[in-house]
Design a protein around this motif. Structure first.
Motif, PDB file in Angstrom:
ATOM      1  N   ALA A 210      18.447 -44.882  -7.835  1.00 26.26           N
ATOM      2  CA  ALA A 210      19.058 -44.111  -6.749  1.00 26.26           C
ATOM      3  C   ALA A 210      20.082 -43.106  -7.253  1.00 26.26           C
ATOM      4  O   ALA A 210      20.302 -42.066  -6.625  1.00 26.26           O
ATOM      5  CB  ALA A 210      19.696 -45.061  -5.731  1.00 26.26           C
ATOM      6  N   HIS A 215      19.221 -37.363  -1.209  1.00 28.40           N
ATOM      7  CA  HIS A 215      18.563 -37.305   0.096  1.00 28.40           C
ATOM      8  C   HIS A 215      18.395 -35.875   0.595  1.00 28.40           C
ATOM      9  O   HIS A 215      17.473 -35.577   1.371  1.00 28.40           O
ATOM     10  CB  HIS A 215      19.371 -38.107   1.124  1.00 28.40           C
ATOM     11  N   ARG A 237      14.428 -50.845  -5.007  1.00 31.09           N
ATOM     12  CA  ARG A 237      15.398 -49.753  -5.105  1.00 31.09           C
ATOM     13  C   ARG A 237      14.909 -48.548  -4.308  1.00 31.09           C
ATOM     14  O   ARG A 237      15.691 -47.891  -3.601  1.00 31.09           O
ATOM     15  CB  ARG A 237      15.616 -49.358  -6.577  1.00 31.09           C
ATOM     16  N   GLN A 239      12.793 -48.583  -1.817  1.00 31.71           N
ATOM     17  CA  GLN A 239      12.832 -48.943  -0.392  1.00 31.71           C
ATOM     18  C   GLN A 239      14.239 -48.794   0.174  1.00 31.71           C
ATOM     19  O   GLN A 239      14.435 -48.224   1.253  1.00 31.71           O
ATOM     20  CB  GLN A 239      12.328 -50.369  -0.222  1.00 31.71           C
ATOM     21  N   SER A 240      15.221 -49.284  -0.570  1.00 35.86           N
ATOM     22  CA  SER A 240      16.604 -49.199  -0.111  1.00 35.86           C
ATOM     23  C   SER A 240      17.054 -47.746   0.004  1.00 35.86           C
ATOM     24  O   SER A 240      17.751 -47.374   0.956  1.00 35.86           O
ATOM     25  CB  SER A 240      17.515 -49.956  -1.088  1.00 35.86           C
ATOM     26  N   TRP A 241      16.623 -46.902  -0.946  1.00 37.82           N
ATOM     27  CA  TRP A 241      17.006 -45.494  -0.906  1.00 37.82           C
ATOM     28  C   TRP A 241      16.378 -44.792   0.288  1.00 37.82           C
ATOM     29  O   TRP A 241      17.026 -44.003   0.968  1.00 37.82           O
ATOM     30  CB  TRP A 241      16.604 -44.809  -2.208  1.00 37.82           C
ATOM     31  N   GLN A 243      15.517 -46.231   3.059  1.00 38.00           N
ATOM     32  CA  GLN A 243      16.174 -46.766   4.256  1.00 38.00           C
ATOM     33  C   GLN A 243      17.501 -46.070   4.531  1.00 38.00           C
ATOM     34  O   GLN A 243      17.902 -45.906   5.681  1.00 38.00           O
ATOM     35  CB  GLN A 243      16.393 -48.273   4.116  1.00 38.00           C
ATOM     36  N   SER A 244      18.192 -45.653   3.472  1.00 43.61           N
ATOM     37  CA  SER A 244      19.497 -45.010   3.643  1.00 43.61           C
ATOM     38  C   SER A 244      19.378 -43.521   3.972  1.00 43.61           C
ATOM     39  O   SER A 244      20.380 -42.872   4.257  1.00 43.61           O
ATOM     40  CB  SER A 244      20.341 -45.177   2.368  1.00 43.61           C
ATOM     41  N   ALA A 245      18.148 -42.997   3.937  1.00 43.53           N
ATOM     42  CA  ALA A 245      17.945 -41.591   4.325  1.00 43.53           C
ATOM     43  C   ALA A 245      18.014 -41.475   5.839  1.00 43.53           C
ATOM     44  O   ALA A 245      17.764 -42.445   6.570  1.00 43.53           O
ATOM     45  CB  ALA A 245      16.592 -41.110   3.820  1.00 43.53           C
ATOM     46  N   GLU A 247      17.107 -41.174   9.596  1.00 42.77           N
ATOM     47  CA  GLU A 247      15.883 -41.618  10.258  1.00 42.77           C
ATOM     48  C   GLU A 247      14.983 -40.443  10.621  1.00 42.77           C
ATOM     49  O   GLU A 247      13.749 -40.535  10.553  1.00 42.77           O
ATOM     50  CB  GLU A 247      16.233 -42.418  11.509  1.00 42.77           C
ATOM     51  N   ARG A 250      12.591 -39.564   7.837  1.00 45.59           N
ATOM     52  CA  ARG A 250      11.432 -40.452   7.713  1.00 45.59           C
ATOM     53  C   ARG A 250      10.428 -40.225   8.834  1.00 45.59           C
ATOM     54  O   ARG A 250       9.240 -40.495   8.680  1.00 45.59           O
ATOM     55  CB  ARG A 250      11.887 -41.909   7.689  1.00 45.59           C
TER      56      ARG A 250
END
Length: 432
Positions: A210, A215, A237, A239-241, A243-245, A247, A250
């Motif tokens: 990350a 982002h 890692r 996936q977590s990155w 998720q923090s973008a 919404e 995505r």
């Protein structure tokens, strides 16, 4: 390799590039870059390539009546595929018919995906190709065209160790993204505004972290390329990155996921079978999917506009995935519900059929393999495997391999792949 052969190769590459740029053949042959004494030879080779035909990829599509969205796109502004095509013709020296076959096959795959502007889509397909027959070239072409068409995020799942992941990253850097230094043997760096954002590198330890990601790149107009190995911590890692973008990113970002060697690690070997309608995590028989399978499914499911394309030479485990398997955390399984595409055997391909021959049990027809196999006795196998002795057959095979590799290097292909591992048995004991 003789000087004449070098001149021939360079002259032919030059002619192919000029033809690809739209110049008439007469103008091409008159170009001073093609030596006078080679013009007739080049003309003959170009005629041979122009008269060759190629077998088209076979397509099984779940969509009966699908509009050809790709045919309505203006390709005059495309950059990535024209650059790759010129590289294959002018640097790697591919014949025109081979590049045309790749162009046609990658078009057929891209056509099965949805236009990236579609508000919501979930496409899952499988591409079947022969072992060491150009699957990487195919998905490189697919990525280039997808980026030209408007897909903005490309994630490649490649291998289960650092070496294989790095190998794929290097290939994509050379043929797709380019390098800032524009070294020979690689495509040139795209112009400003079309350069790729990359959050993985071609270092051995260059997998996703990350700290190297941003982002903001997901919200711009330039495409993003991420090449990761199929490894639990790495995929978590990523996936977590994601998720923090934001919404909204995505929801709107058109994402293409490429699964290289999709029969390895990606298929669920553990989870229990449940459908979406009947899913119950508290059921006594419930078991979560295998780690890699669950993480890949979760990553894909985070995006509203998503396409997953699996590549493999051995598709049995992939097509036997239950088509309606569902998990509350991981989502739908990786069954290729939308399309199956069978890539044709490349011209000059040398594989298991050429080694072992072919037998058709339907009509008892038989094609013999080449006389290149030598049977090793069980006594020699035991002596070599159990006693670590360099038996005569192994000694002879090593010499043959070294001499064959040396001959190929002298013919001008010192860095080309020259090995293939053939499993003659599917039994665990025999593999051991």
């Amino acid at each position: 390799m003789s000087q004449l052969s070098t001149q021939q190769e360079q002259a032919l590459k030059t002619a192919r590039i000029l033809l690809d740029l739209g110049h008439p053949k007469a103008v091409v042959l008159a170009n001073p870059l093609i030596p006078v004494d080679l013009k007739q030879w080049v003309d003959q080779r170009l005629n041979e390539e122009a008269n060759r035909t190629f077998e088209r990829a076979r397509v099984i599509s779940a969509t009966v009546e699908q509009s050809d969205w790709l045919g309505s796109i203006d390709r005059s502004e495309w950059h990535y595929w024209p650059t790759l095509r010129s590289f294959l013709l002018g640097v790697k020296g591919w014949p025109k018919d081979t590049v045309t076959s790749l162009d046609d096959a990658s078009d057929r795959i891209l056509r099965e995906l949805k236009p990236p502007s579609t508000s919501e889509f979930d496409i899952r397909g499988l591409v079947l190709g022969y072992v060491q027959s150009g699957k990487t070239a195919n998905f490189t072409a697919l990525i280039a065209k997808a980026a030209d068409a408007g897909y903005r995020l490309v994630v490649v799942f490649s291998g289960i160790d650092n070496g294989l992941r790095r190998q794929t990253q290097i290939r994509l850097n050379k043929e797709l993204t380019g390098y800032p230094t524009n070294p020979p043997g690689a495509v040139r760096m795209p112009p400003v505004g079309k350069q790729w954002h990359q959050f993985t590198t071609d270092d051995l330890q260059g997998d996703f972290h990350a700290g190297r990601a941003n982002h903001a790149a997901l919200q711009g107009s330039q495409p993003v390329l991420i090449v990761v190995k199929k490894n639990g911590p790495v995929l978590r890692r990523l996936q977590s990155w994601f998720q923090s973008a934001p919404e909204e990113v995505r929801k709107t970002l058109p994402a293409l996921f490429i699964d290289d060697e999709a029969d390895q690690a990606s298929v669920d070997s553990r989870g229990s079978y449940q459908t979406q309608e009947d899913f119950d995590a508290d059921h006594p028989d419930y078991e979560a999917p295998a780690v890699i399978n669950g993480l890949i499914r979760s990553l894909i499911g985070m995006f509203t506009r998503r396409a997953y394309v699996a590549y493999t030479a051995t598709p049995f485990s992939n097509i036997l995935i239950p088509h309606d398997t569902y998990d509350g955390q991981a989502g739908a399984d990786l069954y290729p519900k939308d399309f199956l595409i069978d890539l044709p055997k490349p011209r000059g391909y040398f594989g298991t059929e050429e080694f072992f021959g072919r037998f058709d049990p339907v009509d008892d027809s038989q094609v013999d393999g080449l006389d290149v196999l030598r049977i090793v006795t069980s006594e020699e196998v035991a002596s070599f495997v159990q006693n670590n002795e360099l038996t005569p057959s192994v000694d002879q095979a090593l010499h043959a391999f070294i001499l064959g590799g040396a001959a190929r290097a002298l013919r001008g292909k010192p860095e080309a792949p020259c090995t293939m591992l053939v499993h003659t048995s599917q039994r665990i004991a025999d593999q051991g």
